[in-house]
Design a protein around this motif. Structure first.
Motif, mmCIF file in Angstrom:
data_model
loop_
_atom_site.group_PDB
_atom_site.id
_atom_site.type_symbol
_atom_site.label_atom_id
_atom_site.label_comp_id
_atom_site.label_asym_id
_atom_site.label_seq_id
_atom_site.Cartn_x
_atom_site.Cartn_y
_atom_site.Cartn_z
ATOM 1 N N UNK A 1 7.843 12.726 3.526
ATOM 2 C CA UNK A 1 6.969 12.409 2.399
ATOM 3 C C UNK A 1 6.548 10.954 2.554
ATOM 4 N N UNK A 2 5.262 10.707 2.471
ATOM 5 C CA UNK A 2 4.773 9.325 2.557
ATOM 6 C C UNK A 2 4.715 8.761 1.132
ATOM 7 N N UNK A 3 5.629 7.849 0.863
ATOM 8 C CA UNK A 3 5.815 7.310 -0.481
ATOM 9 C C UNK A 3 5.183 5.924 -0.567
ATOM 10 N N UNK A 4 4.460 5.691 -1.649
ATOM 11 C CA UNK A 4 3.969 4.356 -1.962
ATOM 12 C C UNK A 4 4.533 3.913 -3.298
ATOM 13 N N UNK A 5 5.416 2.913 -3.293
ATOM 14 C CA UNK A 5 6.072 2.433 -4.515
ATOM 15 C C UNK A 5 5.581 1.026 -4.834
ATOM 16 N N UNK A 6 5.371 0.736 -6.109
ATOM 17 C CA UNK A 6 4.705 -0.500 -6.522
ATOM 18 C C UNK A 6 5.592 -1.304 -7.461
ATOM 19 N N UNK A 7 5.835 -2.555 -7.092
ATOM 20 C CA UNK A 7 6.523 -3.524 -7.958
ATOM 21 C C UNK A 7 5.454 -4.437 -8.544
ATOM 22 N N UNK A 8 5.247 -4.333 -9.861
ATOM 23 C CA UNK A 8 4.128 -5.033 -10.481
ATOM 24 C C UNK A 8 4.385 -6.474 -10.866
ATOM 25 N N UNK A 9 5.653 -6.917 -10.835
ATOM 26 C CA UNK A 9 6.028 -8.246 -11.318
ATOM 27 C C UNK A 9 5.549 -8.440 -12.749
ATOM 28 N N UNK A 10 5.946 -7.502 -13.605
ATOM 29 C CA UNK A 10 5.539 -7.538 -15.007
ATOM 30 C C UNK A 10 6.746 -7.771 -15.907
ATOM 31 N N UNK A 11 6.476 -8.000 -17.172
ATOM 32 C CA UNK A 11 7.538 -8.303 -18.141
ATOM 33 C C UNK A 11 8.244 -7.019 -18.581
ATOM 34 N N UNK B 1 7.731 -10.894 -7.265
ATOM 35 C CA UNK B 1 6.446 -10.942 -6.580
ATOM 36 C C UNK B 1 5.856 -9.543 -6.599
ATOM 37 N N UNK B 2 4.565 -9.418 -6.943
ATOM 38 C CA UNK B 2 3.960 -8.090 -6.862
ATOM 39 C C UNK B 2 3.904 -7.638 -5.412
ATOM 40 N N UNK B 3 4.104 -6.352 -5.199
ATOM 41 C CA UNK B 3 4.076 -5.845 -3.831
ATOM 42 C C UNK B 3 4.178 -4.335 -3.801
ATOM 43 N N UNK B 4 3.930 -3.784 -2.624
ATOM 44 C CA UNK B 4 4.020 -2.340 -2.439
ATOM 45 C C UNK B 4 4.961 -2.038 -1.281
ATOM 46 N N UNK B 5 5.580 -0.884 -1.341
ATOM 47 C CA UNK B 5 6.414 -0.369 -0.259
ATOM 48 C C UNK B 5 5.835 0.971 0.170
ATOM 49 N N UNK B 6 5.604 1.128 1.452
ATOM 50 C CA UNK B 6 5.088 2.384 1.986
ATOM 51 C C UNK B 6 5.997 2.823 3.119
#
Length: 540
Positions: free
Chosen positions: A225-235, A479-484
């Motif tokens: 499975x190709x997963x894209x996970x997002x860390x938004x650096x939000x409150x 830090x905002x970022x993505x993991x794929x």
């Protein structure tokens, strides 16, 4: 036996040393001498003194270990939680001290002193961890000694024994070593042989192979499975003023931008990623649609949902019920509810964080603090698994502290989960040890279940963990970022999933039952000797 004052000093040192075994230091090996020092301080004590030793050990461990709890609501909740866990340690210390007094009297042979006694001691320790994990108010699993071993040579054991089984194995090994030292001091000629036995026991535990290394458990042909996970650096968003409403969602959408060229099968957002519920607000629905459309993939993300059920206020008026929810969302053009293919409501909201149990009682002691928690989350009743459209992958969901729930993880694998999404919001805990402790638990769950765990946080620590516990990719904090990543979808079922809970019950019964039987048998064994002088004097 140590005198009481030195024993208290040793217990305090043991608690502080045990904390270093967990992240952020992560010195896993210090867990073993810490357990040994704690057991040494408990030996030979009467019940009252043993409780005091256990309280000191628990206090010096739990107060620093969960210091991060003070970041959310302050000193009082942190101290209250640490105090509850400390009381559990005091109770267990009393039982362990009784085991050290009673078991050798009843089973006074070498096997009783060297093997049965360590089994009983380790069983009591494990039973205390298990009980504290479920009571009161759903319990608190943080600080189980097994959770210190995500990086240790013992980590493959999680797939075979589960978390409680590994805790038992660790304490048994240490208690066995302590018993061997005592036996060697009593019989110096046995020292070398006893040392060899302890070494052999340690080597047996270390030699257990990783489950995923066995033939057929992680086939190279397994689908991915190709997963894209997002860390938004939000409150965190919980205490935000109304003017900030929607900031988290906007930040999360902006952070997702790099994913649109990655051809992912699913987009994963953390817990609380959307502070605006897309089921209630049209503009939020449009943003969720935009993400799903541009990624050409379903979106799995956290929000707070509201439903009108059977709850009423003191005037009998209907009250909304709030749920900490993860939605499986696919863009569409029909009614809003047709976009939600599935959802999971968090089964175990955090007491005094996400709701206040027995609010009227606790408000008497800290009204200002209790009144801060206005939104009362309702425990969910849904299952935790989704079937993703397109790929057909079965996903298990663990929202934040769900990751410490043994039963929930077991159930989702039993229900067919091939991968685990661990959605979490760590913003309230700042740059404390909480997020790295939680990531260590996610790594352990990956090994235990033989499933990839996508640990995605609002601020970190976000990481994709493979079924053998290794980290495939990790994002920096705040830090905002993505993991794929292309990750395997496994269907193998580990022994820990099949029998981990039964192992917990078994060793707990051995510990608690062992000390009770020893106490009862010891009383019967002493009774004739205590009556004999009385009979003789009357005859005289």
């Amino acid at each position: 036996m140590l005198p009481l004052l030195p024993a208290l000093v040793v217990a305090a040192g043991a608690g502080l040393l045990l904390d270093t075994a967990f992240p952020d230091k992560g010195w896993w090996f210090t867990a073993f001498p810490a357990i040994g020092l704690a057991l040494l301080a408990m030996q030979g004590r009467r019940v009252g003194a043993a409780i005091l030793v256990g309280l000191v050990f628990g206090a010096t461990f739990y107060w620093p270990h969960i210091e991060w709890a003070s970041e959310f609501l302050g000193l009082v909740p942190w101290s209250a939680l640490a105090a509850v866990m400390t009381l559990w340690n005091g109770a267990a210390a009393a039982l362990i001290a009784l085991a050290y007094r009673w078991v050798p009297r009843v089973w006074d042979g070498l096997a009783g002193r060297l093997l049965l006694l360590p089994v009983v001691v380790a069983g009591i320790w494990t039973a205390r961890e298990a009980a504290a994990s479920v009571w009161p108010y759903g319990g608190f699993s943080w600080g189980r000694v097994a959770f210190s071993q995500s990086d240790s040579p013992l980590s493959p054991l999680f797939a075979w024994l589960g978390v409680s089984g590994v805790s038992f194995a660790m304490v048994f090994l240490v208690a066995f070593a302590v018993a061997a030292v005592h036996e060697g001091l009593r019989h110096p000629g046995r020292g070398a042989a006893l040392g060899a036995l302890v070494t052999l026991a340690a080597l047996v535990l270390v030699a257990v192979p990783p489950w995923t290394s066995l033939p057929g458990t992680a086939p190279a042909s397994a689908p991915t499975l190709r997963v894209g996970a997002v860390q938004g650096d939000t409150k965190a968003g919980y205490f935000d003023p109304p003017d900030d409403f929607g900031d988290n969602l906007l930040g999360q959408v902006a952070a997702t931008e790099p994913l649109y060229d990655e051809d992912v099968d699913v987009v994963v957002w953390p817990e609380g990623a959307s502070d605006a519920d897309p089921l209630r607000y049209g503009w939020a629905r449009e943003l969720w649609d935009e993400v799903s459309e541009r990624a050409d993939a379903p979106l799995v993300g956290g929000t707070i949902t509201t439903r009108q059920l059977d709850k009423v206020d003191e005037n009998g008026d209907p009250m909304p019920e709030y749920f900490n929810t993860v939605l499986l969302w696919e863009a569409g053009s029909g009614p809003t509810d047709t976009r939600v293919l599935d959802y999971y409501d968090k089964k175990h909201p955090v007491p005094f964080g996400e709701y206040v149990p027995d609010r009227a009682f606790w408000r008497q002691f800290a009204p200002d603090l209790i009144d801060l928690i206005q939104r009362e989350y309702t425990p969910g009743t849904t299952d935790a698994v989704f079937e993703l459209p397109g790929s057909g992958a079965i996903v298990g969901n663990a929202i934040c502290f769900d990751i410490v729930d043994d039963q929930l993880l077991t159930e989702m694998v039993e229900q067919g989960a091939q991968i685990v999404f661990a959605e979490t919001n760590n913003a309230d805990f700042g740059r404390t040890d909480e997020s790295v402790q939680q990531l260590a638990m996610a790594r352990i769950r990956a090994i235990e279940t033989a499933r990839t765990v996508v640990n995605v946080s609002t601020v970190g620590t976000s990481a994709i963990v493979l079924p053998d516990g290794t980290i495939e990719i990790q994002l920096p904090w705040y830090e905002p970022g993505v993991m794929v990543a292309d990750v395997p979808l496994l269907t193998t079922v580990t022994p820990a999933v099949v029998a981990g809970r039964q192992i917990e019950w078994l060793v707990s019964i051995l510990g608690l039952g062992g000390v009770l039987i020893a106490g009862f048998a010891g009383t019967r064994k002493r009774a004739p000797a205590e009556r004999t002088p009385f009979v003789r004097s009357s005859e005289a």
